[in-house]
Structures are given as C-alpha cells and as structure tokens.
Design an enzyme around this catalytic site. Structure first.
Site, PDB file in Angstrom:
ATOM      1  N   HIS A 150      -2.273   5.144   2.417  1.00  5.64           N
ATOM      2  CA  HIS A 150      -1.938   3.732   2.655  1.00  5.64           C
ATOM      3  C   HIS A 150      -2.714   2.911   1.641  1.00  5.64           C
ATOM      4  O   HIS A 150      -3.943   2.972   1.583  1.00  5.64           O
ATOM      5  CB  HIS A 150      -2.288   3.296   4.071  1.00  5.64           C
ATOM      6  CG  HIS A 150      -1.820   1.904   4.373  1.00  5.64           C
ATOM      7  ND1 HIS A 150      -0.601   1.638   4.968  1.00  5.64           N
ATOM      8  CD2 HIS A 150      -2.387   0.691   4.137  1.00  5.64           C
ATOM      9  CE1 HIS A 150      -0.438   0.341   5.099  1.00  5.64           C
ATOM     10  NE2 HIS A 150      -1.509  -0.264   4.599  1.00  5.64           N
ATOM     11  N   CYS A 151      -1.997   2.123   0.842  1.00  7.64           N
ATOM     12  CA  CYS A 151      -2.616   1.374  -0.249  1.00  7.64           C
ATOM     13  C   CYS A 151      -2.708  -0.108   0.089  1.00  7.64           C
ATOM     14  O   CYS A 151      -1.675  -0.775   0.219  1.00  7.64           O
ATOM     15  CB  CYS A 151      -1.808   1.571  -1.535  1.00  7.64           C
ATOM     16  SG  CYS A 151      -2.522   0.703  -2.958  1.00  7.64           S
ATOM     17  N   PRO A 152      -3.905  -0.657   0.231  1.00 11.73           N
ATOM     18  CA  PRO A 152      -4.031  -2.085   0.546  1.00 11.73           C
ATOM     19  C   PRO A 152      -3.564  -2.975  -0.604  1.00 11.73           C
ATOM     20  O   PRO A 152      -3.176  -4.123  -0.364  1.00 11.73           O
ATOM     21  CB  PRO A 152      -5.530  -2.263   0.800  1.00 11.73           C
ATOM     22  CG  PRO A 152      -6.181  -1.124   0.077  1.00 11.73           C
ATOM     23  CD  PRO A 152      -5.218   0.010   0.160  1.00 11.73           C
TER      24      PRO A 152
ATOM     25  N   ASN B  88      -0.033  -3.314   0.205  1.00 14.62           N
ATOM     26  CA  ASN B  88       0.205  -3.569   1.632  1.00 14.62           C
ATOM     27  C   ASN B  88       1.350  -2.710   2.159  1.00 14.62           C
ATOM     28  O   ASN B  88       2.236  -3.182   2.870  1.00 14.62           O
ATOM     29  CB  ASN B  88       0.512  -5.052   1.879  1.00 14.62           C
ATOM     30  CG  ASN B  88       0.487  -5.403   3.359  1.00 14.62           C
ATOM     31  OD1 ASN B  88      -0.234  -4.784   4.156  1.00 14.62           O
ATOM     32  ND2 ASN B  88       1.277  -6.375   3.759  1.00 14.62           N
TER      33      ASN B  88
END
Length: 357
Positions: free
Chosen positions: A151-153, A156
């Site tokens: 999951h890549c902030p 998003n």
C-alpha cells in the site's frame, strides 16, 4: 457528527502525500517553463527544444501517476467467498482437522497453488474468503487485493495486479522527468553560482528546481531499480520478504518463468503499448503460471486438475518455519491468538493453520 468529521480528517490525511507531489510538480512546471525556458533561456532555439522535450515527458509522468492513483483495486472473485453459514461454521470449529477439511472441500475447485505452512488454503477472516494466489489483505483499504505488492501512501492506493504496470511506469517517468530537468537546467544553475546568471526571483526558482530534481532523482533510482528487479523475477514486494508457499515449500521464485515471460506478465505482449500507462498485463489476477504449473490457464476460475491427479495446490502438510512479519496487518504480530499463514517471530506456530488476516 464527530465520527463523520474524524473520517473526513483521515481521508484528508491520506490524500496529503498526493497533494504534496502534485504541488511540487505544479511548481516545477512554473519554474521550468516560465522562469527558465521563457524568461532565462538564451536563444529561441533553446526555448523551443527545451519545451518540446519537456512536455511529452511531463505528460507520460502525470498520466502514469493518475492511472496508479485511480485504478480501482481488484478483490477475489465471488467464487472465493464463503457463505455466511459456511464461514460461521468454519470459525466456530475448534478442531484443526475439521477446519482443514472444510476449507479443502470449499477450495477443491478453486485455482490455487499457495497454502499456509500447515497445508491450509489461505483464509481471510475479515473478508470471509479463501485468498487467491498472491492475494493479501490490506488493512488500509480493508479488503483483499489481487497480487498485492504494497500500500503506497504517495498514491493513496494499493499497488497490485490492477495498477502495478502503472506504478513501475510512474517511477520510471518520474526518474526521467527529474533527470531531464536537472540536466537541462544545469547550465543555468552553474551560471547562478558563478554570479553570471539571471538576477531576481528567477535565480532562486532555478536553484531550487535543480536541487529538487536531483534530490528526487537520487531517491527514485534505487526504488525504480528495485521494482525492475522484482518485475524480471516475477515477485511482489511482499513475496520478496515472505516467500509464497507451494507444494515443495516456500519459494521466492515460484512464479518466475524467466525474465522475458516475467516482464510480459506485467507489461503484456503488445510492444507498442509497453511504455504507455494503459492496462496490458497478462491474466486475470487470480490464477498465475508457476514453475509447478507453467501452462496454467489465465481464466478467472481456470481449469481444475483431472480426477485422480494430485493437484499442485494441495501441498504435503510439511511446515517450513520462518521468521516473518505479518505484512497483511502492517505490523509485528501481537500477543493475541491468531490463525496465521506464517510462523510468529520466534519460529513457533499457533495451533491453527488458517490465515485469518
């Protein structure tokens, strides 16, 4: 009102990294196009060449970023979900053999090769489904994601089967963008330091433009290189840290079919669209060819083994302890009881063999 306000605040925080990146790119556009090309470049020829090369790179960079952000994550097909009666019966059962029998019966016709260390089909207690191969539960998105990478902030969004090609292209074009901006602005950056360059605010825009391009470029080199390595070895980030378990045991290269085939699985067979952020990845995100089943069908439910044959997905019940982090839950395993896919940090397993994350 308070819970709603809290949710809105959480959503705003999630979008903050995306807004930050977008703001940096918007400022860099002004600094490069207006301050450097239009107001500072020495000749008309320079201005035209800089702008003609700059805009296609920027377009591909932002197109890839957009696709990575807004590609909708894919979860398991409906056939992988247990009915309410089935999952209630499964989770109320305390006998390990009965649990395994129930899951085996449910998963008998599903195209899965991966199992837990105890030989169970991987089960998610949050989504109430059997996980397809390479699928993991994302605690941020609160759902299982096909071929989840991480999951890549900064986007998003989860990076997985639905947008992994877009993500790799985003990193590549971002690196190219930084490299081009740094190289083309180097002349004016040197002129600034030698005090022979332009005066006024434009000097500081060019200075910071060069520094920002170099700083982001350096950070992107290792990240882009790492994901190219993962692509040609057909691994996800999760699989690089925690090998998927096959009939023969944990194997980081279990899905690797050779560099060319691995690259084509992500980028597709049409070379004319390899470097465009349009979806061309092979397969359906559910069934994957492996070294055990190199000719597996890329259909949602695939073909099942013939009667009497030993399917490669069942495993032999032999466990292979590893020291791992429960990446599905974004943290180290706590002290709570848990039906788990891998062993705990001490190499000791719970008395359950089902992955409930």
């Amino acid at each position: 009102m308070a819970p709603r306000a809290c949710r809105l605040c959480c959503e705003a925080v999630k979008w903050a990294p995306v807004i930050f990146i977008t703001a940096i790119v918007a400022w860099s556009y002004y600094a490069y196009v207006v301050q450097m090309c239009i107001l500072t470049a020495d000749t008309i020829f320079e201005k035209v060449i800089f702008l003609l090369l700059y805009h296609p790179i920027l377009f591909l960079f932002m197109w890839s970023y957009w696709q990575t952000i807004f590609a909708k994550p894919r979860g398991p097909p409906k056939e992988f979900y247990l009915s309410q009666a089935e999952w209630q019966r499964l989770e109320s059962e305390r006998n390990e053999n009965s649990q395994k029998e129930q899951l085996d019966n449910f998963a008998r016709k599903l195209p899965i090769q991966n199992r837990t260390v105890a030989g169970f089909p991987r089960y998610c207690e949050k989504c109430k489904c059997v996980k397809p191969d390479r699928c993991h539960h994302c605690s941020v998105c609160s759902t299982c994601i096909q071929k989840m990478d991480h999951h890549c902030p900064w986007v998003n969004n989860c990076v997985g089967f639905h947008n992994y090609k877009f993500f790799v292209l985003f990193l590549g074009y971002a690196l190219l963008y930084c490299f081009y901006v740094a190289v083309s602005s180097l002349k004016y950056f040197i002129a600034f330091w030698s005090k022979g360059g332009p005066s006024g605010v434009g000097r500081f825009h060019i200075l910071f433009l060069f520094f920002v391009a170099v700083m982001f470029g350096i950070s992107l080199i290792s990240l882009f290189g790492y994901h190219i390595f993962l692509t040609v070895h057909n691994r996800s980030t999760l699989e690089a840290f925690r090998a998927p378990i096959f009939q023969t045991g944990p194997d980081k290269d279990g899905f690797s079919l050779g560099g060319k085939a691995n690259f084509a699985e992500v980028f597709g067979d049409d070379r004319s669209r390899w470097f465009l952020p349009v979806f061309t990845s092979r397969g359906d995100g559910v069934s994957f060819a492996s070294r055990l089943q190199p000719t597996i069908s890329y259909n949602t439910m695939g073909s099942t083994p013939s009667q009497g044959a030993q399917p490669a997905s069942l495993g032999d019940g032999v466990t292979y302890p590893t020291r791992t982090v429960d990446l599905d839950c974004d943290g180290l395993l706590g002290q709570r009881q848990r039906w788990m896919e891998e062993g705990d940090n001490d190499g000791v397993y719970d008395n359950k063999g089902i992955d409930m994350a």
